[in-house]
Design a protein around this motif. Structure first.
Motif, short mmCIF file in Angstrom:
data_model
loop_
_atom_site.label_atom_id
_atom_site.label_comp_id
_atom_site.label_asym_id
_atom_site.label_seq_id
_atom_site.Cartn_x
_atom_site.Cartn_y
_atom_site.Cartn_z
N ARG A 133 -9.11 -41.58 13.67
CA ARG A 133 -8.18 -42.69 13.94
C ARG A 133 -7.99 -43.59 12.72
O ARG A 133 -7.01 -44.33 12.65
CB ARG A 133 -8.70 -43.53 15.11
N GLN A 159 1.28 -48.59 12.25
CA GLN A 159 0.42 -47.48 12.65
C GLN A 159 1.22 -46.47 13.45
O GLN A 159 1.74 -46.77 14.52
CB GLN A 159 -0.75 -47.99 13.49
N SER A 198 -0.11 -40.85 9.43
CA SER A 198 -0.72 -41.77 10.38
C SER A 198 -0.23 -43.21 10.22
O SER A 198 -0.26 -43.99 11.17
CB SER A 198 -2.25 -41.74 10.23
N LEU A 258 -0.11 -43.26 14.14
CA LEU A 258 -1.09 -42.59 14.98
C LEU A 258 -1.70 -43.60 15.93
O LEU A 258 -2.34 -44.57 15.51
CB LEU A 258 -2.19 -41.97 14.11
N GLN A 280 -7.46 -34.18 6.79
CA GLN A 280 -7.58 -35.60 6.47
C GLN A 280 -8.41 -35.79 5.20
O GLN A 280 -9.47 -35.20 5.04
CB GLN A 280 -8.25 -36.34 7.63
#
Length: 533
Positions: free
Chosen positions: A459, A474, A466, A476, A508
């Motif tokens: 997250r 944001q 994202s 995501l 990521q």
């Protein structure tokens, strides 16, 4: 140290008369007690007297033979301890601790009867600049023991391997140290430094390779003259076989038969990646990368793909060179690549007994002072240094006793020592522990270790997928990431980040600095049993 703890029954000899047995036992006890209190030299003489006396007092029984064997074994252990204690006086100047604590002493053997001692000193690099000192000191301190008559020291090297070797491309798994020679400004002599540094390290006994990362203007084909000037392919493995000159392996786009590239940045990054990672480098102690000028795609790709051990910065005395070089130092700093030395090229020349500085002074010193880089090396203006770059024979090879070769020797020693220190430090480690379903992070230069929930890491992704790059909104959402998400793979990206592959295929990039700022797991879940998994 107590030599022996034996039950009273050990001293009973059933083959003798009662009076003989008592006399023999008493004598044995006295001799063993004397062995406890005397030096190792005296203990060996006592043991020899003990054997002779026992033969005259009573026949050698099995129990007495066992007793003697135990005493001999204990004496040998004490002799080995004395040798290790003597060797612990030798301090490694790089690690700041003794060679015994460093684990350098191997295959220690003591022949107590003849007074002969043999052992091997296994160093972390064959190019260790103090290996001769280690060998001489080891001979001296062990020979100083009163019972030693002969010392045999063998020197060897077992270079440290990459921490994440199994996760690196196959071509890079057997390379111990990767050194970037960089400058953000062209024409400062970076290639000259890279080539001469490589051949200096080779002259120190290391296995060395050079990678020319400049596709637009490769310098290596001009600066060295290998017999085979074309790279070859291994048809079975689909890998590149490097060319070689005077024992140093080399890869350059200029040896690919393409001359100089005319292509866009992303294509160049792909070519560099393929050349570097698919080459059969074999076992190397040092791979020197001649970086192209700038801080663009190629530099970032190299720093992400390659676990660079350290960087050497090349500059010239002009202020403009300092401004450009500073950008490169900051780039390496962000990517957690330590800069270990600055080489200021074309500093001065001597004429009529005077020293002249045609391009000014202070750029290199300013880099050292502002960024805390520990070592500065000045290269003079020498026609021979320039000529060697065009002749195909590096200056340190053409004139190994000259002033320039001496400067590069000092630079080589610096690089070897600094790399050893860096490799000795505690490295950052990031791994996923399936048993507790948490990501473990170990902070470098510290004993601190903490846990992160995989969903928290996912997250906190800050990529364009994202987070909107323009607005910062944001994209995501919290609910988009399931609580039970688990990473499929975690692998290092250079020295500054890890790449985490998630089940949805997303890769990521998680910098170590960012991982340290995330919310940590306090209530660690119980380990999942093997059956539950």
């Amino acid at each position: 140290m107590r030599l022996l703890q034996a039950p009273a029954s050990v001293y009973v000899t059933s083959q003798c008369s009662k009076s003989q047995s008592r006399g023999g036992n008493f004598l044995e006890r006295r001799i063993l007690q004397s062995a406890i209190n005397e030096s190792l030299f005296s203990r060996r003489i006592v043991r020899q007297r003990f054997c002779v006396t026992r033969r005259t007092v009573n026949p050698v029984s099995a129990t007495a033979a066992s007793l003697e064997a135990d005493a001999s074994s204990i004496l040998t252990i004490e002799a080995e301890n004395d040798v290790l204690k003597a060797l612990s006086q030798i301090i490694d100047p790089d690690f700041g601790t003794d060679i015994v604590s460093c684990g350098f002493v191997k295959d220690l053997h003591v022949d107590d009867a003849s007074g002969e001692v043999s052992f091997r000193l296994e160093l972390t690099t064959p190019a260790c600049p103090v290996k001769d000192m280690f060998e001489q000191k080891a001979n001296e301190v062990v020979s100083a023991l009163p019972w030693v008559k002969n010392v045999k020291v063998t020197m060897s090297a077992q270079p440290a391997k990459q921490i994440y070797a199994a996760q690196l491309p196959a071509g890079l798994q057997t390379i111990s140290n990767i050194i970037a020679v960089s400058s953000c400004k062209g024409g400062v002599g970076k290639s000259t430094v890279a080539v001469n540094l490589a051949y200096t390290l080779a002259g120190m006994g290391a296995r060395v390779g050079i990678f020319d990362a400049d596709v637009y203007g490769p310098s290596l084909p001009t600066m060295v003259s290998p017999e085979n000037r074309l790279l070859e392919m291994n048809p079975e493995k689909k890998t590149i076989i490097p060319t070689e000159y005077m024992g140093v392996k080399m890869v350059s786009f200029g040896f690919a038969g393409q001359g100089r590239a005319i292509m866009r940045g992303p294509m160049v990054s792909g070519v560099i990646n393929q050349l570097l990672t698919t080459t059969e480098w074999g076992e190397l102690d040092y791979l020197v990368i001649d970086m192209p000028p700038g801080t663009g795609d190629i530099q970032l790709t190299l720093c992400q793909v390659v676990p660079l051990t350290a960087a050497v910065i090349v500059t010239t005395p002009q202020k403009l060179a300092f401004i450009d070089v500073a950008k490169g130092v900051r780039m390496f700093s962000k990517l957690k690549v330590p800069c270990v030395a600055v080489v200021e090229n074309m500093c001065h020349f001597d004429a009529d007994g005077k020293r002249f500085y045609p391009f000014g002074r202070g750029s290199g010193a300013q880099v050292v002072e502002q960024f805390g880089i520990p070592h500065l090396f000045d290269l003079p203006i020498r026609p021979t240094l320039s000529a060697s770059g065009d002749s195909g024979i590096p200056e340190v090879v053409a004139d190994p006793q000259g002033e320039v070769a001496d400067i590069f020797q000092n630079l080589g020693v610096c690089v070897v020592q600094q790399c050893a220190k860096i490799r000795q430090q505690v490295s950052t480690a990031v791994m996923y522990d399936k048993s507790i379903k948490a990501i473990k992070v170990k902070v470098p230069d510290s004993n601190e270790e903490f846990l992160l929930h995989p969903a928290t890491v996912r997250r906190n992704d800050r990529s364009a997928q994202s987070v909107d790059e323009w607005t910062g909104d944001q994209k995501l959402q919290y609910g988009d990431v399931p609580e039970d998400i688990e990473p499929e793979e975690i692998r290092p990206m250079g020295n500054y980040a890890v790449s985490i592959t998630w089940p949805d295929g997303f890769s990521q990039i998680a910098p170590y600095d960012q991982l340290q700022t995330m919310e940590r797991l306090v209530d660690v879940p119980q380990k999942v049993s093997a059956q539950a998994r």
